[in-house]
Scaffold this motif. Structure first.
Motif, PDB file in Angstrom:
ATOM      1  N   UNK A  37       0.840  -1.195   0.000  1.00 40.22           N
ATOM      2  CA  UNK A  37       0.000   0.000   0.000  1.00 40.22           C
ATOM      3  C   UNK A  37       0.871   1.239   0.000  1.00 40.22           C
ATOM      4  N   UNK A  38       0.436   2.258  -0.720  1.00 37.79           N
ATOM      5  CA  UNK A  38       1.170   3.517  -0.774  1.00 37.79           C
ATOM      6  C   UNK A  38       0.979   4.164  -2.123  1.00 37.79           C
ATOM      7  N   UNK A  39       1.816   5.153  -2.380  1.00 42.42           N
ATOM      8  CA  UNK A  39       1.766   5.841  -3.663  1.00 42.42           C
ATOM      9  C   UNK A  39       3.161   6.290  -4.047  1.00 42.42           C
ATOM     10  N   UNK A  40       3.338   6.599  -5.298  1.00 40.91           N
ATOM     11  CA  UNK A  40       4.576   7.181  -5.784  1.00 40.91           C
ATOM     12  C   UNK A  40       5.797   6.315  -5.569  1.00 40.91           C
ATOM     13  N   UNK A  41       6.904   6.970  -5.173  1.00 41.01           N
ATOM     14  CA  UNK A  41       8.187   6.289  -5.017  1.00 41.01           C
ATOM     15  C   UNK A  41       8.145   5.208  -3.943  1.00 41.01           C
ATOM     16  N   UNK A  42       7.425   5.453  -2.868  1.00 48.52           N
ATOM     17  CA  UNK A  42       7.333   4.466  -1.794  1.00 48.52           C
ATOM     18  C   UNK A  42       6.707   3.168  -2.283  1.00 48.52           C
ATOM     19  N   UNK A  43       5.644   3.269  -3.039  1.00 50.17           N
ATOM     20  CA  UNK A  43       4.996   2.082  -3.591  1.00 50.17           C
ATOM     21  C   UNK A  43       5.905   1.421  -4.618  1.00 50.17           C
ATOM     22  N   UNK A  44       6.599   2.217  -5.419  1.00 47.96           N
ATOM     23  CA  UNK A  44       7.521   1.651  -6.411  1.00 47.96           C
ATOM     24  C   UNK A  44       8.633   0.856  -5.736  1.00 47.96           C
ATOM     25  N   UNK A  45       9.179   1.372  -4.622  1.00 45.50           N
ATOM     26  CA  UNK A  45      10.223   0.644  -3.890  1.00 45.50           C
ATOM     27  C   UNK A  45       9.684  -0.674  -3.343  1.00 45.50           C
ATOM     28  N   UNK A  46       8.484  -0.649  -2.777  1.00 47.11           N
ATOM     29  CA  UNK A  46       7.881  -1.885  -2.258  1.00 47.11           C
ATOM     30  C   UNK A  46       7.690  -2.906  -3.372  1.00 47.11           C
ATOM     31  N   UNK A  47       7.232  -2.445  -4.527  1.00 52.01           N
ATOM     32  CA  UNK A  47       7.022  -3.334  -5.660  1.00 52.01           C
ATOM     33  C   UNK A  47       8.342  -3.918  -6.131  1.00 52.01           C
ATOM     34  N   UNK A  48       9.387  -3.105  -6.181  1.00 52.80           N
ATOM     35  CA  UNK A  48      10.722  -3.595  -6.560  1.00 52.80           C
ATOM     36  C   UNK A  48      11.191  -4.682  -5.594  1.00 52.80           C
ATOM     37  N   UNK A  49      10.979  -4.486  -4.289  1.00 60.20           N
ATOM     38  CA  UNK A  49      11.388  -5.484  -3.290  1.00 60.20           C
ATOM     39  C   UNK A  49      10.621  -6.785  -3.476  1.00 60.20           C
ATOM     40  N   UNK A  50       9.320  -6.696  -3.741  1.00 54.77           N
ATOM     41  CA  UNK A  50       8.516  -7.904  -3.972  1.00 54.77           C
ATOM     42  C   UNK A  50       8.993  -8.615  -5.237  1.00 54.77           C
ATOM     43  N   UNK A  51       9.330  -7.843  -6.266  1.00 53.06           N
ATOM     44  CA  UNK A  51       9.836  -8.438  -7.501  1.00 53.06           C
ATOM     45  C   UNK A  51      11.178  -9.130  -7.271  1.00 53.06           C
ATOM     46  N   UNK A  52      11.993  -8.609  -6.336  1.00 51.83           N
ATOM     47  CA  UNK A  52      13.257  -9.267  -5.989  1.00 51.83           C
ATOM     48  C   UNK A  52      12.998 -10.636  -5.365  1.00 51.83           C
ATOM     49  N   UNK A  53      11.987 -10.723  -4.495  1.00 51.01           N
ATOM     50  CA  UNK A  53      11.643 -12.017  -3.898  1.00 51.01           C
ATOM     51  C   UNK A  53      11.215 -13.006  -4.981  1.00 51.01           C
TER      52      UNK A  53
END
Length: 181
Positions: A54-70
């Motif tokens: 949950x979030x918006x902008x850069x914060x959400x993008x960082x979370x998505x990048x971390x999930x994609x790393x997993x």
């Protein structure tokens, strides 16, 4: 029924055939649910790990990048018998007032017995099983390191027993690429 479960039921059938079952585990932004084969019941027992970001902008993008790393780590380790197998993944955007406000990321994996849960339920692990656990965990970590990763979270809650009594390492949510990899 909580909001995540409502969304998951709306996404079903997952991957064209799987129906949502009972929630097995929840921690932070992650929940694990049993899945049943919606067609003929002949599929392997599976779970869906639902990660809500949950979030918006850069914060959400960082979370998505971390999930994609997993997800990328699990893909790289698919051939390792001592690491949980990722069968499928999918993601669904979440909107609030027409604006992207998050993601539901779904990972379908084989249903295994969590070592932490087995111990919490009072199961006694024999000396032979402890030797198997040590050997299998070492093999998993060796494969993880050969893949250029550091797991960073080895604990009973991230070790799983297979139906044949072997052990697998799971949960690569905080794993990172090694500097040497």
């Amino acid at each position: 029924m909580d909001p995540l479960e409502k969304r998951l039921r709306a996404y079903a059938p997952l991957w064209g055939r799987w129906q949502l079952g009972a929630r097995l585990y929840r921690s932070g932004g992650c929940s694990v649910y049993a899945l049943s084969d919606g067609q003929d019941g002949t599929g392997l027992p599976c779970v869906v790990k639902a990660i809500t970001l949950l979030g918006q902008g850069d914060g959400l993008s960082r979370q998505l990048d971390e999930a994609q790393e997993e997800i990328a780590a699990l893909r790289r380790l698919r051939a390792c018998a001592n690491v949980v197998t990722l069968y499928d993944e999918d993601r669904f955007p979440l909107y609030e007032d027409g604006t992207l406000s998050g993601w539901d990321i779904l990972l379908r994996m084989e249903r295994l017995d969590c070592l932490a849960e087995l111990l919490r339920e009072g199961e006694v692990i024999s000396a032979a099983q402890i030797r198997t656990l040590a050997k299998d965990a070492a093999a998993a970590l060796s494969a993880v390191h050969r893949a250029g990763l550091i797991h960073r979270d080895v604990k009973p809650a991230n070790l799983y027993r297979t139906p044949d009594g072997r052990f697998q390492l799971g949960d690569f949510g905080i794993a990172r690429r090694s500097r040497a990899g």
